[in-house]
Design a protein around this motif. Structure first.
Motif, short mmCIF file in Angstrom:
data_model
loop_
_atom_site.label_atom_id
_atom_site.label_comp_id
_atom_site.label_asym_id
_atom_site.label_seq_id
_atom_site.Cartn_x
_atom_site.Cartn_y
_atom_site.Cartn_z
N ASP A 33 0.90 -1.20 -0.09
CA ASP A 33 0.05 -0.12 -0.06
C ASP A 33 0.90 1.29 0.05
N THR A 34 0.31 2.21 -0.87
CA THR A 34 1.43 3.35 -1.04
C THR A 34 0.46 4.55 -1.39
N PRO A 35 1.03 5.61 -1.04
CA PRO A 35 0.43 6.92 -1.49
C PRO A 35 1.03 7.14 -2.75
N MET A 36 0.42 7.93 -3.66
CA MET A 36 0.82 8.64 -4.70
C MET A 36 1.59 10.01 -4.37
N HIS A 37 2.86 10.09 -4.83
CA HIS A 37 3.42 11.31 -4.62
C HIS A 37 3.74 11.87 -5.97
N ASN A 38 3.35 13.11 -6.19
CA ASN A 38 3.76 13.81 -7.38
C ASN A 38 3.51 12.96 -8.47
N ARG A 73 4.30 -13.83 -9.88
CA ARG A 73 3.63 -13.89 -8.70
C ARG A 73 2.46 -12.82 -8.59
N PRO A 74 1.46 -13.15 -7.75
CA PRO A 74 0.43 -11.87 -7.51
C PRO A 74 1.07 -10.80 -6.84
N VAL A 75 0.79 -9.47 -7.36
CA VAL A 75 1.27 -8.18 -6.68
C VAL A 75 -0.15 -7.47 -6.66
N LEU A 76 -0.34 -7.30 -5.16
CA LEU A 76 -1.75 -6.46 -5.06
C LEU A 76 -1.18 -4.96 -4.70
N VAL A 77 -1.71 -3.96 -5.28
CA VAL A 77 -1.07 -2.63 -4.68
C VAL A 77 -2.19 -1.84 -4.50
N VAL A 78 -2.25 -1.27 -3.44
CA VAL A 78 -3.38 -0.13 -3.09
C VAL A 78 -2.76 1.14 -3.10
N VAL A 79 -3.15 2.12 -3.87
CA VAL A 79 -2.57 3.54 -4.06
C VAL A 79 -3.61 4.42 -3.42
N THR A 80 -3.28 5.33 -2.48
CA THR A 80 -3.99 6.23 -2.11
C THR A 80 -3.63 7.48 -2.71
N CYS A 81 -4.53 8.49 -3.05
CA CYS A 81 -4.52 9.72 -3.97
C CYS A 81 -5.24 10.66 -3.20
N GLY A 82 -4.62 11.87 -3.15
CA GLY A 82 -5.24 13.06 -2.69
C GLY A 82 -6.21 13.71 -3.89
N GLY A 83 -5.88 13.49 -4.84
CA GLY A 83 -6.64 14.04 -5.95
C GLY A 83 -7.63 13.18 -6.71
N ARG A 84 -8.22 13.45 -7.91
CA ARG A 84 -8.72 12.78 -8.99
C ARG A 84 -8.29 12.61 -10.10
N PHE A 85 -9.07 11.64 -11.02
CA PHE A 85 -8.22 11.35 -12.25
C PHE A 85 -9.45 11.57 -13.41
N ALA A 86 -10.52 12.15 -12.91
CA ALA A 86 -11.54 12.55 -14.15
C ALA A 86 -12.26 13.69 -13.54
N GLY A 87 -12.88 14.60 -14.44
CA GLY A 87 -13.40 15.67 -13.96
C GLY A 87 -12.78 16.76 -13.94
N PRO A 88 -13.06 18.08 -13.27
CA PRO A 88 -12.46 19.36 -13.34
C PRO A 88 -11.11 19.01 -12.53
N LEU A 113 -3.70 -3.46 -9.31
CA LEU A 113 -3.81 -2.16 -8.57
C LEU A 113 -5.14 -1.74 -8.41
N LEU A 114 -5.50 -1.04 -6.90
CA LEU A 114 -6.56 -0.43 -6.68
C LEU A 114 -6.16 1.07 -6.42
N ARG A 115 -6.91 2.10 -7.15
CA ARG A 115 -6.67 3.48 -6.86
C ARG A 115 -7.70 3.99 -6.11
N LEU A 116 -7.31 4.62 -4.98
CA LEU A 116 -8.46 5.35 -3.91
C LEU A 116 -8.07 6.61 -4.27
N GLU A 117 -9.28 7.53 -4.57
CA GLU A 117 -9.08 8.75 -5.08
C GLU A 117 -9.79 9.82 -4.18
N GLY A 118 -9.33 10.97 -4.40
CA GLY A 118 -9.91 12.06 -3.38
C GLY A 118 -9.98 11.94 -2.20
N LEU A 119 -8.83 11.39 -1.70
CA LEU A 119 -8.65 11.28 -0.15
C LEU A 119 -8.64 12.61 0.56
N GLY A 120 -8.16 13.62 -0.11
CA GLY A 120 -7.98 15.03 0.30
C GLY A 120 -9.29 15.73 0.64
#
Ligand SMILES: Cc1cc2nc3c(=O)[nH]c(=O)nc-3n(C[C@H](O)[C@H](O)[C@H](O)COP(=O)(O)O)c2cc1C
Length: 146
Positions: A33-38, A73-88, A113-120
């Motif tokens: 599990d990792t945050p997205m940075h820049n 082998r399976p690698v599962l990655v949960v990515v946390t993101c403050g921002g979004r990837f669609a819309g304004p 990968l599971l991307r969790l968006e808009g966490l800010g």
């Protein structure tokens, strides 16, 4: 091949690299599990990548390109993101394609990968994201494995 003379700090860096490669090579399942940075991986995860993606250890260089030396082998990655990837104000995601590419280089292509968006955007959004992540992991990993 003649090994180059190495100083103490290089030898200790190599020991870390070898331990991390051994841990990865022994794993049947990898969960990150990792945050997205820049827009990409944070520096700590990049440091891990640089320790485990090593020529003649986890990949070799051939005239046809790099060939991975680890089994898949399976690698599962949960990515946390403050921002979004669609819309304004949507941002681009360089993390997912980079991470897939670099693990593919060493032979690991089963990356999900599971991307969790808009966490800010407040506690409710974060709670929802946590629920989503738990459900996703439960569908991927047999009970009791993590
Ligand atoms: C240095 C830094 C860079 C960040 N860059 C991004 C980014 O490019 N895109 C994004 O959606 N969130 C970005 N964020 C927000 C983090 O992804 C967000 O805070 C994190 O995923 C939430 O997890 P945390 O509570 O563990 O920090 C950044 C945060 C930091 C500290």
């Amino acid at each position: 091949m003649v090994e180059p003379a190495r100083g103490a700090s290089e030898r200790s860096a190599l020991l870390v690299s070898e331990a991390l490669i051994a841990e990865l090579a022994a794993a049947d399942l990898v969960v990150i599990d990792t945050p997205m940075h820049n827009f990409t991986v944070p520096s700590a995860l990049k440091a891990w990548i640089d320790h485990v993606v090593r020529p003649s250890c986890t990949f070799r260089i051939t005239p046809a390109g790099k060939v991975g030396l680890l089994r898949d082998r399976p690698v599962l990655v949960v990515v946390t993101c403050g921002g979004r990837f669609a819309g304004p104000g949507a941002q681009d995601d360089f993390l997912a394609p980079y991470f897939r590419y670099v693990l593919g280089t060493i032979g690991i292509s089963s990356v999900e990968l599971l991307r969790l968006e808009g966490l800010g955007r407040g506690a409710a959004q974060a709670e929802q994201a946590l629920d989503d992540a738990r459900r996703w992991i439960e569908t991927k990993v047999p009970t009791g494995r993590i």
